[in-house]
Scaffold this active site. Sequence first.
Site, PDB file in Angstrom:
ATOM      1  CB  SER A   1      51.772  31.463  24.706  1.00  0.00           C
ATOM      2  OG  SER A   1      51.748  32.787  24.200  1.00  0.00           O
TER       3      SER A   1
ATOM      4  CB  ALA B   1      32.111  26.649  27.656  1.00  0.00           C
TER       5      ALA B   1
ATOM      6  CG  HIS C   1      40.172  42.959  56.578  1.00  0.00           C
ATOM      7  ND1 HIS C   1      41.220  43.227  55.734  1.00  0.00           N
ATOM      8  CD2 HIS C   1      40.704  42.776  57.823  1.00  0.00           C
ATOM      9  CE1 HIS C   1      42.346  43.231  56.442  1.00  0.00           C
ATOM     10  NE2 HIS C   1      42.053  42.951  57.719  1.00  0.00           N
TER      11      HIS C   1
END
Length: 456
Positions: free
Chosen positions: A176, A310, A435
Amino acid sequence: MPESAYDVIVIGSGPGGYVTAIRAAQLGFKTAVVEKDKVGGRCLNYACIPAKAVLRVADVATEIRDAGEFGITVNEPTIDFSAVMDRRNKVVATLTGGVAGLFKKNKVDLIEGSGSLAGEGKVKVGGDSYEAKFIVVATGSVKRPIPGTEFGGRVIGTEEAWALDALPETLAVIGSGASGSEIASAYARLGVKVQLFEALDRVLPSEDADISKLAERGFKKQGIEVHTGTLVTDVRTGEKSVTFKHGDESGEADYVVIAAGRGPDIEGLGLDTVGVKLDARGLIEVDGAMHTSVPGIYAIGDLVPGPALAHKASDEGVIAVEDAAGMQTHPISYIDIPRATFCTPNVASFGLTEEQARAQGYDVAVGKVQYGAVGAGTVYGDRQGLVKIIGDKQFGELLGGHIVGAKSTELIQELVNAKLLEGGYPEVARIIHGHPTLSEAVMEAARAVDGWLIHG
């Protein structure tokens, strides 16, 4: 210069190799790339890019299922897996074609075949020999089975998992970490019954513990059956399914995906022939400029120590050829490279976890803010996401950043940039953010470390 002679030969055309070659050409080097398979290497053809193409389909399916929360009534989406794979293949073809185009634009020669080091600045490809002043080895990594298993039949690696011909009914994923979590999350959301097994005590075990906890909660919400602290044994492939044992229980799945680690792809490279030294883990020993033990030979990417990412390989390739050109280079701070996992919820991080920072003796300050504390989290429907910043009280230093939730793979870059520009959490706390945006949660987490959290 003879036609078979080059300034730089790069062995491997993945994200490490092709970036290396293009940068070398930019610096005026006559450059060639040796590739035994397809331009773009494993990342573009079989791993990173195919994975994200399939994961994007799972993301869209999830958004459709969640549409009712936004007042849009739609039916349960139907997955046309052949169409999913067609799109995957188009994405791969577009990107690999782009790399081939960049080779032509930069006058980089492509030599097809398996390259090996032949000594005295020579690279052998099939029956041909090429000379180079500098050689960069960038062949990446290969899948590794877990002890007691072998690949074959319906026991597959991560590359095969992203290239299935048909959508299976059941899938068992062993490991996992980033790759295993992405596979489990993608296929679960495409309607597959998924079991995820991890030998350690939590999913994404290299991430901060708080992040792993929320990620596991998200996995279970998707219907993934998570087994941590569990070893998978007695894996046996059959004609239509795979049987296995986990703990005292028996299991069966259409496929078992082993995503528990990879190793450097060095077989046939001729490292022994020229005397390139390996470390105790079988990785090529390099210094901060990516020199191997043999003058004129560099190594990068998954072949050398550091995270197998990568973008890390690409930067190492730039360092190698800039060093070859006589430019001043600087070693990479590997701990500060951003790490991104594109499962749902997204997970991203850099630097030290809280546990690592405390173990190293820092005077640790921690700031945590849920996405729901800022307006965008509620507007966009992700209130459970979390930003966690690890700081050093003495100097206000950013020791680590850890984010789980929507767009975390993009948000983490702010903290990486602040650290590399020698800013600390007090600076992030006082930078004005737009915002309503999710990035405000990063600002608020920095304020929390600094002791003046506003929203929370």
